[in-house]
Design a protein around this motif. Sequence first.
Motif, PDB file in Angstrom:
ATOM      1  N   ILE A 105      -8.635 -16.679  88.732  1.00  0.00           N
ATOM      2  CA  ILE A 105      -7.764 -15.999  87.766  1.00  0.00           C
ATOM      3  C   ILE A 105      -7.566 -14.808  88.283  1.00  0.00           C
ATOM      4  O   ILE A 105      -6.389 -14.299  88.012  1.00  0.00           O
ATOM      5  N   ALA A 106      -8.204 -14.173  89.514  1.00  0.00           N
ATOM      6  CA  ALA A 106      -7.593 -13.031  90.053  1.00  0.00           C
ATOM      7  C   ALA A 106      -6.095 -13.202  90.798  1.00  0.00           C
ATOM      8  O   ALA A 106      -5.504 -12.520  91.018  1.00  0.00           O
ATOM      9  N   THR A 111      -0.391 -12.512  91.484  1.00  0.00           N
ATOM     10  CA  THR A 111       0.693 -13.364  91.826  1.00  0.00           C
ATOM     11  C   THR A 111       1.595 -13.356  90.616  1.00  0.00           C
ATOM     12  O   THR A 111       2.631 -14.068  90.544  1.00  0.00           O
ATOM     13  N   SER A 112       1.233 -12.559  89.505  1.00  0.00           N
ATOM     14  CA  SER A 112       2.141 -12.387  88.278  1.00  0.00           C
ATOM     15  C   SER A 112       2.103 -13.677  87.371  1.00  0.00           C
ATOM     16  O   SER A 112       2.976 -13.769  86.237  1.00  0.00           O
ATOM     17  N   GLN A 113       1.343 -14.654  87.665  1.00  0.00           N
ATOM     18  CA  GLN A 113       1.120 -15.607  86.711  1.00  0.00           C
ATOM     19  C   GLN A 113       0.798 -15.457  85.165  1.00  0.00           C
ATOM     20  O   GLN A 113       1.065 -16.000  84.397  1.00  0.00           O
ATOM     21  N   LYS A 118       2.164 -14.126  79.460  1.00  0.00           N
ATOM     22  CA  LYS A 118       2.475 -13.165  78.452  1.00  0.00           C
ATOM     23  C   LYS A 118       3.899 -13.281  77.732  1.00  0.00           C
ATOM     24  O   LYS A 118       3.787 -12.877  76.576  1.00  0.00           O
ATOM     25  N   THR A 119       4.705 -13.594  78.519  1.00  0.00           N
ATOM     26  CA  THR A 119       6.286 -13.588  78.230  1.00  0.00           C
ATOM     27  C   THR A 119       6.467 -14.923  77.325  1.00  0.00           C
ATOM     28  O   THR A 119       7.238 -14.733  76.388  1.00  0.00           O
ATOM     29  N   LEU A 120       5.422 -15.825  77.344  1.00  0.00           N
ATOM     30  CA  LEU A 120       5.578 -17.151  76.372  1.00  0.00           C
ATOM     31  C   LEU A 120       4.590 -16.728  75.013  1.00  0.00           C
ATOM     32  O   LEU A 120       4.306 -17.441  74.536  1.00  0.00           O
TER      33      LEU A 120
END
Length: 244
Positions: A105-106, A111-113, A118-120
């Motif tokens: 998760i880190a 890496t902005s995943q 969040k954009t979805l």
Amino acid sequence: MIKFLGLCVQNFIKCLKYVIDGNVKFRTIVSQAAAISYDSLPISLIIAFISAAVITIQVSKEFLMTGAEAYIGGTIAIVMIREIAPGFVALAIGARAGTAISAEIANMQVTSQVDAIKTLKIDPVGYYFTPRILSSAITVPMVVIIAEFVGILGGMFVALGTINLNPARYMASVWAWLATKDIYISLLKACIFGALIALVCATKGYETRGGAKEVGTSTTQAAILSTIYMLIADFLINLVFYIA
């Protein structure tokens, strides 16, 4: 630690809402269960067997000297089921799978995943945390049950090999001392420990900012924090069920 505990509680509430909304996929839970508990099964059983063997060696001679060798089986069973199996298995899973959860998760965070999720319009806490917490809470007790069985049998073979204790006397002591309450509390501990390890490690990974160095630091801190919180939870559970 208090601030971090507050973050864990907030994330846990978000996960509950995620479950209530019916967003959890069974296939994801199964996948996480395999990664968390199934892959940790060998090391957990090895730890349980060695722990029971060491305890048996320590108590066998003393019990034999006092004529209480018939109580060795009950002693090993109580120690394994009440404390050693749930505690050591949780520590093993935390060290192997918990750190992996935190690092995964880190890495997604740096890496902005997570931002992409969040954009979805998907809650990243619910999406990443919930399957891991559920799978840990469900499958860690299964590993603990197997570890308890292996530990008790391991103690029996060690007692037979060291002081030539008859297996029938050993098992008679196990059945005489063992109570259903102990098994229930052991499974409750395992369930809480599993959920707590996944929650703490995932939260620590989610709070990571920076780069590769910070990912390593978060992973180390996740292992330490999950162990501390697990031991505190162990103390509180024992306080409630065995003293209060």
